[in-house]
Each structure stands twice: as structure tokens, then as C-alpha cells.
Design an enzyme around this catalytic site. Sequence first.
Site, PDB file in Angstrom:
ATOM      1  CB  VAL A   7     -12.840   3.476   5.564  1.00  0.00           C
ATOM      2  CG1 VAL A   7     -13.435   2.108   5.851  1.00  0.00           C
ATOM      3  CG2 VAL A   7     -13.113   3.904   4.121  1.00  0.00           C
ATOM      4  N   GLY A   8     -14.064   4.078   8.841  1.00  0.00           N
ATOM      5  CA  GLY A   8     -13.874   3.630  10.205  1.00  0.00           C
ATOM      6  C   GLY A   8     -14.365   2.209  10.372  1.00  0.00           C
ATOM      7  CB  VAL A  13     -17.537  10.135   6.948  1.00  0.00           C
ATOM      8  CG1 VAL A  13     -18.002  11.548   6.556  1.00  0.00           C
ATOM      9  CG2 VAL A  13     -18.034   9.797   8.347  1.00  0.00           C
ATOM     10  CB  ALA A 109      -5.501   6.575   8.101  1.00  0.00           C
ATOM     11  CG  ASP A 110      -8.354   6.452  13.200  1.00  0.00           C
ATOM     12  OD1 ASP A 110      -7.143   6.180  13.086  1.00  0.00           O
ATOM     13  OD2 ASP A 110      -9.053   6.003  14.135  1.00  0.00           O
ATOM     14  CB  THR A 133     -15.242   1.444  16.627  1.00  0.00           C
ATOM     15  OG1 THR A 133     -16.003   1.664  15.432  1.00  0.00           O
ATOM     16  CG2 THR A 133     -15.486   0.041  17.135  1.00  0.00           C
TER      17      THR A 133
END
Length: 258
Positions: A7-8, A13, A109-110, A133
Site C-alpha cells: 500500500v503506497g 499493488v 515499510a516500503d 509518490t
Amino acid sequence: MIFALDVGNTNIVLGVFSDEYKLKYYWRISTDSSKTEDELYVIIKNFFIDKNIEFDNFNGVIIASVVPTMIYSLKLLSRKYFKKEPIIVSHEINTGLKVPKPYSGKLGADRIVDIVGAKVSNHLPAIIVDFGTATTFDYVDKDMVYRGGIICPGINISSEALYIRASQLPRVEISPASTALGMDTVSQIQAGLFYGFIGQFENILVNIKKEIGENVNVVLTGGLARLFATYSKHVDIIDNNLTLKGMIEIYKMNKEKI
């Protein structure tokens, strides 16, 4: 099978992995933090119908989110429809990444999943650049020690800021500029965004490499990775599935603890 949700701020995705941890399918949807677990279920169910997938087929769920307000609904989604307690990516679980104190709880987390993805893909040591982003740069050495990074606005944020704050400027498509000197407003904005972002990207990499003093891989991921790699002298690897690779590896490392 294993279900992964990355989750961005702009997109989510969704990835489906086989029992052998091989990526079978993935989809991209817009991030909407107002959606409930039931609304997310309907969206995912439609993807599954197309591939003849049942919710009961899954052995586990892993979630990596940079949108804190969505964590609650994502957990409910996993518990209610997949009947699984999800693994939530954070510094509190086993990732193999070593972040010096007191910064261990600061990395998103990304970025964690990108780094783990680079590790399992044998890309380390590396500067990992994710075009999301925000555009993030992370340097990780061969021993999985985090050495620092950079966060700067993504090109889409810059484009949107021009549109919102300058009343006479239009919203434009991000694309390679055919000339550095545009003749109309659209071509001039495109040239400014494109060449400005390339210049920023190249200059950041030059300065990071100068500071670390060693030759490392430059690994790109994210939606605009391939576009900008074409015009850069410094890119070694493009890996658009880096995030999902990292997520499934983290799942394997933590599945016995849930």
C-alpha cells in the site's frame, strides 16, 4: 497461495504467490484510505474471479503499508475474508535489515521491502531508488546494514503542485521532452519537469557515490523507473517487482510466528 498487499500513497499493488513462493499474478489499484474492508474485498474478488482464484486457497497474507489509516481495514480484510492473521511489515518483525539505533524504527515499510527484495535478488551493495509518490534513495551495504538515504518529491507531485498553485498552468502528462526549449506552455512544463528531474536524480547519485566512496549497484524500481533509466548514465538494474520480492521473502522469514 500467499496474498501480498503493498500500500503506497498513490497505488496499491496486489500480488498472488504460489505455494512455492513464485509470483503468479499482480494488479495495481488506486489508494483510497476511505475504503472499508468490504469495499476492498469486492475489488479483489473481481480480480480473483478472472483468474479462478478462491479466498479459501490462501495460506497467508502479508501487508506493507505507508498509509497508517488503512492498516485497520486491511487487517479486517485479511481476518474476515482470507481467515488469516496478516503479517504487517515493520521494524518489529524479522527482516534481516540492520538499521543503527536510534533510527531502527524510522524506516518505512516500503523501503524495508525494497531493500529485502534487493538482497534476495543479489543486488547488494546498492543504492535503491524507488519512484513512488516520493522518490527515495537508500544505500545498503553487502551485510544488509542501512547506511542512509534521501527523500525528495516525486515528479508527479511536482507536476501537480504547478497545476494547483499556478492558476494559468495546465496539468501535463509526464513524458520525455523532445526539446529543452519548448515553444508552448505544455512543452515548456514537460521540459522543466523532465530535465529538472533527470538533473536532480543524476546529481543525487553522484553525491551519494562520492560520499560512500565505493562502487555499488544502482537499482531502480517503481512506475517511472524504466523511463528515467533510459536517460541516466548511472543505472545498473531495473526491477519493477523488487517490492513484491521483498514481501514474499519477509513472509517466509516470519510465517512461523503468526
